[in-house]
Each structure stands twice: as C-alpha cells, then as structure tokens.
Design an enzyme around this catalytic site. Structure first.
Site, PDB file in Angstrom:
ATOM      1  N   CYS A  98     -40.100  10.286  -6.525  1.00 23.16           N
ATOM      2  CA  CYS A  98     -41.237   9.994  -7.203  1.00 23.16           C
ATOM      3  C   CYS A  98     -41.867  11.282  -7.994  1.00 23.16           C
ATOM      4  O   CYS A  98     -41.612  12.336  -7.474  1.00 23.16           O
ATOM      5  CB  CYS A  98     -42.248   9.505  -6.288  1.00 23.16           C
ATOM      6  SG  CYS A  98     -42.098   8.116  -5.098  1.00 23.16           S
ATOM      7  N   ARG A 123     -37.173  11.522 -11.556  1.00 25.23           N
ATOM      8  CA  ARG A 123     -37.439  11.605 -10.200  1.00 25.23           C
ATOM      9  C   ARG A 123     -37.623  10.209  -9.388  1.00 25.23           C
ATOM     10  O   ARG A 123     -37.561  10.201  -8.266  1.00 25.23           O
ATOM     11  CB  ARG A 123     -38.768  12.325  -9.909  1.00 25.23           C
ATOM     12  CG  ARG A 123     -38.702  13.672 -10.500  1.00 25.23           C
ATOM     13  CD  ARG A 123     -40.305  14.258 -10.272  1.00 25.23           C
ATOM     14  NE  ARG A 123     -40.681  14.622  -8.826  1.00 25.23           N
ATOM     15  CZ  ARG A 123     -40.018  15.690  -8.165  1.00 25.23           C
ATOM     16  NH1 ARG A 123     -39.539  16.704  -8.805  1.00 25.23           N
ATOM     17  NH2 ARG A 123     -40.272  15.887  -6.840  1.00 25.23           N
ATOM     18  N   TRP A 132     -39.817   5.915  -6.896  1.00 19.24           N
ATOM     19  CA  TRP A 132     -38.429   5.840  -6.186  1.00 19.24           C
ATOM     20  C   TRP A 132     -38.766   5.137  -4.813  1.00 19.24           C
ATOM     21  O   TRP A 132     -39.068   5.907  -4.049  1.00 19.24           O
ATOM     22  CB  TRP A 132     -37.793   7.156  -6.251  1.00 19.24           C
ATOM     23  CG  TRP A 132     -36.433   7.001  -5.932  1.00 19.24           C
ATOM     24  CD1 TRP A 132     -35.238   6.444  -6.713  1.00 19.24           C
ATOM     25  CD2 TRP A 132     -35.858   7.166  -4.722  1.00 19.24           C
ATOM     26  NE1 TRP A 132     -34.343   6.662  -6.124  1.00 19.24           N
ATOM     27  CE2 TRP A 132     -34.465   7.129  -4.800  1.00 19.24           C
ATOM     28  CE3 TRP A 132     -36.238   7.716  -3.352  1.00 19.24           C
ATOM     29  CZ2 TRP A 132     -33.420   7.173  -3.780  1.00 19.24           C
ATOM     30  CZ3 TRP A 132     -35.432   7.873  -2.445  1.00 19.24           C
ATOM     31  CH2 TRP A 132     -34.005   7.753  -2.684  1.00 19.24           C
ATOM     32  N   ASN A 151     -46.270  11.673  -3.921  1.00 13.87           N
ATOM     33  CA  ASN A 151     -44.585  11.801  -3.686  1.00 13.87           C
ATOM     34  C   ASN A 151     -44.632  12.535  -2.387  1.00 13.87           C
ATOM     35  O   ASN A 151     -45.059  13.542  -1.934  1.00 13.87           O
ATOM     36  CB  ASN A 151     -44.553  12.842  -4.864  1.00 13.87           C
ATOM     37  CG  ASN A 151     -42.967  13.316  -4.599  1.00 13.87           C
ATOM     38  OD1 ASN A 151     -41.951  12.467  -3.897  1.00 13.87           O
ATOM     39  ND2 ASN A 151     -42.638  14.393  -5.031  1.00 13.87           N
ATOM     40  N   GLY A 152     -43.977  11.891  -1.591  1.00 13.83           N
ATOM     41  CA  GLY A 152     -43.619  12.216  -0.279  1.00 13.83           C
ATOM     42  C   GLY A 152     -43.317  10.968   0.796  1.00 13.83           C
ATOM     43  O   GLY A 152     -43.407   9.759   0.246  1.00 13.83           O
ATOM     44  N   GLU A 200     -16.382  16.999  -7.002  1.00 14.06           N
ATOM     45  CA  GLU A 200     -17.449  17.070  -7.859  1.00 14.06           C
ATOM     46  C   GLU A 200     -17.117  15.764  -8.666  1.00 14.06           C
ATOM     47  O   GLU A 200     -18.080  15.022  -9.100  1.00 14.06           O
ATOM     48  CB  GLU A 200     -17.684  18.066  -8.631  1.00 14.06           C
ATOM     49  CG  GLU A 200     -18.637  18.080  -9.557  1.00 14.06           C
ATOM     50  CD  GLU A 200     -19.996  17.700  -9.080  1.00 14.06           C
ATOM     51  OE1 GLU A 200     -20.163  17.626  -7.903  1.00 14.06           O
ATOM     52  OE2 GLU A 200     -20.833  17.437  -9.871  1.00 14.06           O
ATOM     53  N   LYS A 214     -19.669  12.463  -9.630  1.00 11.19           N
ATOM     54  CA  LYS A 214     -20.384  12.127 -10.720  1.00 11.19           C
ATOM     55  C   LYS A 214     -19.850  10.682 -11.313  1.00 11.19           C
ATOM     56  O   LYS A 214     -20.920  10.081 -11.340  1.00 11.19           O
ATOM     57  CB  LYS A 214     -19.655  13.194 -11.600  1.00 11.19           C
ATOM     58  CG  LYS A 214     -20.482  13.750 -12.694  1.00 11.19           C
ATOM     59  CD  LYS A 214     -21.377  14.744 -12.643  1.00 11.19           C
ATOM     60  CE  LYS A 214     -22.230  14.539 -11.364  1.00 11.19           C
ATOM     61  NZ  LYS A 214     -22.814  15.650 -10.644  1.00 11.19           N
ATOM     62  N   GLU A 245     -21.755   8.047  -9.074  1.00  5.39           N
ATOM     63  CA  GLU A 245     -23.268   8.178  -9.316  1.00  5.39           C
ATOM     64  C   GLU A 245     -23.668   7.246 -10.555  1.00  5.39           C
ATOM     65  O   GLU A 245     -24.752   6.504 -10.409  1.00  5.39           O
ATOM     66  CB  GLU A 245     -23.808   9.486  -9.414  1.00  5.39           C
ATOM     67  CG  GLU A 245     -24.079  10.480  -8.232  1.00  5.39           C
ATOM     68  CD  GLU A 245     -24.239  11.777  -8.662  1.00  5.39           C
ATOM     69  OE1 GLU A 245     -23.535  12.548  -9.281  1.00  5.39           O
ATOM     70  OE2 GLU A 245     -25.527  12.398  -8.402  1.00  5.39           O
ATOM     71  N   HIS A 290      -0.785  11.250   3.614  1.00  9.97           N
ATOM     72  CA  HIS A 290      -1.385  11.341   4.929  1.00  9.97           C
ATOM     73  C   HIS A 290      -2.403   9.874   5.192  1.00  9.97           C
ATOM     74  O   HIS A 290      -3.088   9.950   6.017  1.00  9.97           O
ATOM     75  CB  HIS A 290      -2.073  12.382   5.470  1.00  9.97           C
ATOM     76  CG  HIS A 290      -1.071  13.511   5.434  1.00  9.97           C
ATOM     77  ND1 HIS A 290      -0.216  13.785   6.535  1.00  9.97           N
ATOM     78  CD2 HIS A 290      -0.873  14.627   4.688  1.00  9.97           C
ATOM     79  CE1 HIS A 290       0.566  14.852   6.340  1.00  9.97           C
ATOM     80  NE2 HIS A 290       0.139  15.315   5.140  1.00  9.97           N
ATOM     81  N   LYS A 347     -33.463  12.526  -8.617  1.00 11.14           N
ATOM     82  CA  LYS A 347     -32.925  13.928  -9.089  1.00 11.14           C
ATOM     83  C   LYS A 347     -33.153  14.962  -7.975  1.00 11.14           C
ATOM     84  O   LYS A 347     -32.131  15.452  -7.471  1.00 11.14           O
ATOM     85  CB  LYS A 347     -33.663  14.366 -10.227  1.00 11.14           C
ATOM     86  CG  LYS A 347     -33.091  15.887 -10.569  1.00 11.14           C
ATOM     87  CD  LYS A 347     -32.256  15.734 -11.804  1.00 11.14           C
ATOM     88  CE  LYS A 347     -31.409  17.048 -11.932  1.00 11.14           C
ATOM     89  NZ  LYS A 347     -30.282  17.017 -11.868  1.00 11.14           N
TER      90      LYS A 347
HETATM   91  C1  F6R Z   1     -25.431  15.128  -8.059  1.00 10.30           C
HETATM   92  C2  F6R Z   1     -26.442  15.461  -7.582  1.00 10.30           C
HETATM   93  C3  F6R Z   1     -26.943  15.552  -6.215  1.00 10.30           C
HETATM   94  C4  F6R Z   1     -27.566  16.868  -6.095  1.00 10.30           C
HETATM   95  C5  F6R Z   1     -28.091  17.041  -4.552  1.00 10.30           C
HETATM   96  C6  F6R Z   1     -28.647  18.269  -4.409  1.00 10.30           C
HETATM   97  O1  F6R Z   1     -25.250  14.786  -9.417  1.00 10.30           O
HETATM   98  O2  F6R Z   1     -27.539  15.683  -8.536  1.00 10.30           O
HETATM   99  O3  F6R Z   1     -26.045  15.263  -5.465  1.00 10.30           O
HETATM  100  O4  F6R Z   1     -26.546  18.074  -6.324  1.00 10.30           O
HETATM  101  O5  F6R Z   1     -29.066  16.130  -4.375  1.00 10.30           O
HETATM  102  O6  F6R Z   1     -29.511  18.790  -5.117  1.00 10.30           O
HETATM  103  P1  F6R Z   1     -30.162  20.379  -5.300  1.00 10.30           P
HETATM  104  O7  F6R Z   1     -28.897  21.088  -6.242  1.00 10.30           O
HETATM  105  O8  F6R Z   1     -31.368  19.931  -6.397  1.00 10.30           O
HETATM  106  O9  F6R Z   1     -30.324  20.899  -3.952  1.00 10.30           O
END
Ligand code: F6R
Length: 614
Positions: free
Chosen positions: A2, A27, A74, A100-101, A487, A491, A494, A510, A609
C-alpha cells in the site's frame, strides 16, 4: 504494501493525488481511492483495480477541492473490492483515513466497536481506526489531534496514516509507526507520501517521520509533533535524486529501464569508494567504515536479508570468505529473527535491504542491536527506517528502484559487498598488492562490460520469444554462479509466473535431475573456470534428457556449442566478479518472458515492492 499520499495547498487536489499515487503504484495496485475536501464536506471515490481506472472515473466525474488523501492498495485483510478500498470513513462521513500497515488487534477492536452499535462497511483492519477516531472525537474534548493520539494508544501493529476531518478543512493529520512516511512542503502546498519518488515533482525538502511522530499539514507549513503532542523543531532533509530517475523515459517498463541503469548504478556504488593511496595506487576506502581492531579481531560475519537482498548476501558470503578468509553466516531475516541466533561480540553484523523498510530485515537488525551488536546496513534508501536505526550505513546509490522486481539494487548491493570484502581482505592481510591491483582493475571495468552485455539484449529477447512457454525453468551453477542462479530463478518466477528453481549444479544428481524432461528449460551459468568441465557434464546430463538449455559463459564457447541450444558470452572478468555481469542476461530473460506472456513486469501479481509487514 500500500501507498498513501496527501495534499493540501492552492491547486486542485485530485490530479496531484493521482500523480503521486501513480509513483507509489509499485507498493500495491489492486485498488485505489481518494478523499477530497470541499466546502466542509468529504467526497470519496474509490474502487477495485488500477489507479488508471480511478483516474478515468475522476475525469468523467471530477472531485474538486484543494486538499485530500489517497491510497493504492495491496490487499492483506479483505479481498480487493470497492468496499475494502481506502479511504475509509466513519459512519457520518465526517472523517476519512488512508492506512498502510496492519492493525494486529483489529478483531478485538472491531468487536468492541460493534457492541457499541458501529456498523462496518468493509472487511479491512483499517476501518476500526476511523471509527475509533470518531468515537474519541465525538465523546472527547473535540480536538481532532487529541482524538487521533488517543486512538493510536489502542492500536497494535504498524501504520502510516493520514486523516482528514470535515470540521478541519485547513489541515491533514499524518502519523507513522513501523511503516514509512515522509512529509514535504513545496510551492503548491504541503504533501505526504509513503516514499520519496512520489514527491520529487513537487518538493525536494522533506521530513522523514520517525516512529510515533505526527505531521500536521497546513497549506503553507508542516507542524511536527511527538507522540505526546509536543511540537518538534527539525530541519527538512534535502533530496537530490534526479526527478527523471523516477520516470520511465523512453523505456516501455521501469524494469527494463532499471536493468539498463545498472552500469551507472554500479559506477555510483564503486566510484565514491575508490581512492588513491599515498603511492597513487587505487584503493578501496569506505568513508562510512573505519577498519579498526574490531575488524581485525572479528571471528565471523553475520548477514541477514530477504529476497533479492538475501541473494546479494550469499554473494557476500562467497566474497568475504574468498578475499578476507573470514567465515560468514547468512540468514533469511525472517528466519534469523525467530531462531534464537548466537551472538558473539566479536562478530560483524550486516543487514542488506534496498528499501530499508522490510519488516523482517528491520526486526533482524533490531534483534542484533538488542544483543549489543553494531549493525552495518547496506541500503539504497536515504531516510529509511533502517538507515536511521543502523549504526553504520553503506548506501548503494542505485537511485530510486520503482519496478517491483529488483535489478539495479541487486547489482549495486553486490558491488558494495565485493568492495567491503576486498577492503577487509587487504586489511586482514589476505590479499597481496598485485592481486589487489588486479581485482580493482577488474571491478573498475565492470560498468563498461555491463554496457556491452546490454548492447546484445536481442540475443536474449529472441531466446525468450522461443522459450517463454516452457512450464519448468531451472537455473544452475557452481560457486559464485550458484547465488546468481538463485537470483535468476526468483526474478523469473516473480514476473513471468513460471515455475522456476535454482540448484547448485553439483546437486543435480542428488534429486533435481528427476524433474528434467523435454518440457524443461535449463539455464546454466558457467563462469568459474576451474569448474568448466563439471558444468559441461551437467549440461550434457540435462540435454541428454531432452531439456532445452542456455549457457551463460565467458570462455570455452566451443565446448558448449554442441550441447546447448544457445550461448550467451560475457566479457571476461575475474571469476569471482562474474555475478555482476552474468545476472544481467538472466534479468533480461525474465523481463522478456514476462512481456511475451502478456504480464506487466513492473507490477507482478500478488507482489508489492516493499514488504513492510510480516
Ligand atoms: C525481488 C524483490 C524482493 C526484495 C525483498 C527484500 O525482486 O524485490 O525479493 O528483494 O522483498 O526487499 P528489500 O531489499 O527492500 O529489503
């Protein structure tokens, strides 16, 4: 999780609220709404769906007024729906709030309000707040601020809140606890927002609200107050981010723009830390960190982070152990905070977070501090909660990252941990002068090499166009290639919603090999020269079971020619630094798969995010 926004000033509020909400859409984006005040009345427009839909409705049927609050949601409590969208109002429609929260004790509060006859319009936790404010406001001394402060005493959980009341058309009250909020005053009036990019167009002078602080916004000034209502005098912080950095410019998506910003982001992380020694040789030197006895005596480094930042932490483990010969324990922050970790005063504690607002990472940092640790934060967000709570802050300087999927934050986090590892390795006497020089030269070449990779983006684009429909995609590699595989798989899942996993290539036999069939795509990283032969065998193993494959490598292309469908060749660097380059084609691959599948890579389903709640 949010985004909230608010404006009071001399211009129409709706377009400003919509513009600022669009900057916060990363967000959360399952519903949006605004409340605007005019002639002593509050008018609300809110709906399920994206901010664009809200904007269209407002164009057809405008809400006029020069102050208001806005929200992009969100969903956590209550499905995305018109009724559950914010703002929420009290039963008489005189008070409206955005939040937000998460209010953890909302069930009890709701029951208590219902027993007093309050009828709820939504399934959200937020709605309790507005009814409680109204309760105190009606039954108390009449002051809105007092009613808000009384309400806060009853709330458990996290909040960034903005409140408007029809009896107080000259102000907006905003407050935060454990959810981010900034307030700023510009030529057009006063603003609040969950994050800096939303305000760049309107003001550069902002207050980063501390936990418990209240901002009362008037048209021409902002009053800061503590949680007992006492006035706080503080200077604003100046934001020097380029406004264009929060725009797409000519890119179709923020994610692609941010992938292309990586050479610059890595330079930004690197250059301030490269100095000249007395003998005019380049040396790594962090102004933020003075290596002293405690670094010499350190027995272990502990790193906690989430998601992509966790993958950067794993690279950190490999790098610190490689360069500084010091053992490193890496933890997911969500595990660390609950598993009764062992503290040793001699350890070095690091947390990594792009946003500096991730609830689990903040909790891990706080736990470290409670146990007497000095916490080093690697973060991209000046003014974030983490940057204010940590003892030492290493900024990644990647600039605002808007796309939900993290890209340039990751490469700049890696750059910072490599530099720290190099500096520590030299300080602890594990790197001689010649290899040290060689490493610095190699790191300095990385941004230009990254640009060369981006110039070849069509290779990946074409490969993605052929492969995006595969239902299983796996990534594998050894040593430094393993965290890059992790990673890359993150990606891909996601934004393309493809089932993807990463494994250390040595683990193939394994278990994971059982999953390989002709419907599988395997992306293999082969950048560690000593392990080439092993990777060649692993690629043969998957190819002979029908899998399609892409090899990302920097050498021995001939050895892979006959056993894989596509090869992407990277510029040559030191093996240990290859993640800074090899992740880029993998990011491009995820991006193009998402686009091929018709997904919006900037706003993947179910994700937000900044994960400011558990
Ligand atoms: C992946 C992504 C999330 C953040 C994770 C940590 O693309 O964006 O996995 O990396 O939520 O977020 P931060 O770095 O803001 O603590």
């Amino acid at each position: 999780m949010c985004g909230i926004t608010g404006y009071i000033g001399n211009e129409e509020a709706s377009p400003i609220l919509i513009q600022t909400l669009k900057k916060l859409e990363y967000r959360g984006y399952d519903s949006a709404g605004i409340a605007v005040m005019r002639n002593g009345k509050i008018f609300v427009r809110k709906m399920k769906g994206r901010i664009n839909s809200l904007e269209e409705t407002l164009l057809e049927n405008p809400l006029n007024g020069q102050s208001g609050i806005g929200h992009t949601r969100w969903a956590t409590h209550g499905e995305p729906s018109d009724a559950n969208s914010h703002p929420h109002t009290d039963s008489g429609g005189n008070i409206a709030i955005v939040h937000n929260g998460i209010i953890e004790n909302y069930v009890k509060l709701k029951q208590s309000l219902q027993s007093r006859g309050v009828v709820f319009q939504s399934d959200t936790d937020t709605e309790v707040i507005v009814h409680i404010i109204n309760y105190f406001y009606r039954s108390g001394e009449g002051a809105l601020l007092q009613a808000v402060m009384e309400t806060l005493k009853l709330l458990n959980g996290s909040y960034a809140l903005a409140v408007v009341c029809s009896d107080y058309p000259d102000r907006i009250i905003a407050v935060r606890k454990d959810s981010p909020l900034i307030a700023g005053c510009g030529a057009a009036g006063s603003f609040i927002a969950s994050d800096v990019p939303a305000l760049l167009e309107y003001t550069r002078d902002v207050y980063f609200l501390n936990n418990g602080e209240i901002a009362v916004l008037y048209e021409d000034h902002i009053e800061l107050r503590g949680n007992d209502g006492e006035v706080i005098l503080r200077e604003t912080a100046r934001i020097d981010w380029d406004a264009g950095s929060a725009e797409k410019n000519n890119f179709p998506h923020f994610m692609l723009k941010e992938i292309f910003e990586q050479p610059k982001a890595m330079e930004n992380a690197l250059l301030p830390r490269l100095k000249k020694s007395a003998l005019n040789n380049p040396v790594v030197d962090f102004d933020e960190i003075k290596l002293d006895e405690s670094w010499a005596a350190a027995r272990r480094i502990v790193i906690a982070a989430c998601g992509t930042a966790y993958n950067a932490a794993v690279i950190g483990k490999y790098a610190f152990e490689h360069f500084a010969r010091i053992p490193v324990a890496v933890d997911l922050a969500s595990e660390y905070r609950y598993r009764n970790p062992i503290f040793d005063k001699r350890d070095i504690f690091i947390v990594i977070s792009q946003s500096g607002e991730t609830a689990d990472t903040l909790a891990a940092a706080r736990l470290m501090k409670q146990n007497g640790a000095r916490v080093i934060a690697v973060t991209n967000a000046p003014g974030s909660t983490l940057s204010r709570e940590a003892d030492v802050v290493v900024y990644t300087y990647a600039g605002p990252e808007i796309a939900v999927a993290s890209t340039k934050a990751f490469t700049s986090q890696m750059m910072c941990v490599y530099l720290l590892a190099l500096e520590l390795g030299r300080f602890r006497g594990h790197i001689a002068d010649e290899p040290y020089k060689k490493y610095i030269t190699a790191l300095s070449a990385i941004p230009a090499q990254a640009r060369r990779i981006l110039d070849k983006k069509e290779i990946i684009q074409r490969f993605a166009a052929r492969q995006y429909n595969k239902t299983k995609m796996f990534f594998m590699g050894r040593q430094f290639d393993y965290p890059v595989s992790m990673e890359s798989a993150l990606k891909l899942k996601e934004i393309s919603y493809t089932h993807s996993e990463a494994f250390a290539a040595g683990e193939l036999k394994h278990g994971p090999i059982a999953l390989i069939d002709d419907g599988t795509l395997v992306i293999a990283f082969a950048t560690q020269k000593e392990l080439f032969e092993k990777m060649i065998s692993n690629i043969r193993e998957v190819s002979s079971r029908g899998a399609s494959s892409l090899v990302i490598t920097c050498d021995r292309v001939d050895s892979f020619n006959t056993i894989t469908d596509e090869i992407f060749t990277l510029p040559k660097t030191e093996d240990c630094f290859s993640p800074l380059l090899s992740v880029i084609p993998a990011q491009l691959f995820s991006y193009y798969c998402a686009v091929q599948r018709g997904n919006d890579p900037d706003k993947p389903r179910n994700l937000a995010k900044s994960v400011t709640v558990e």
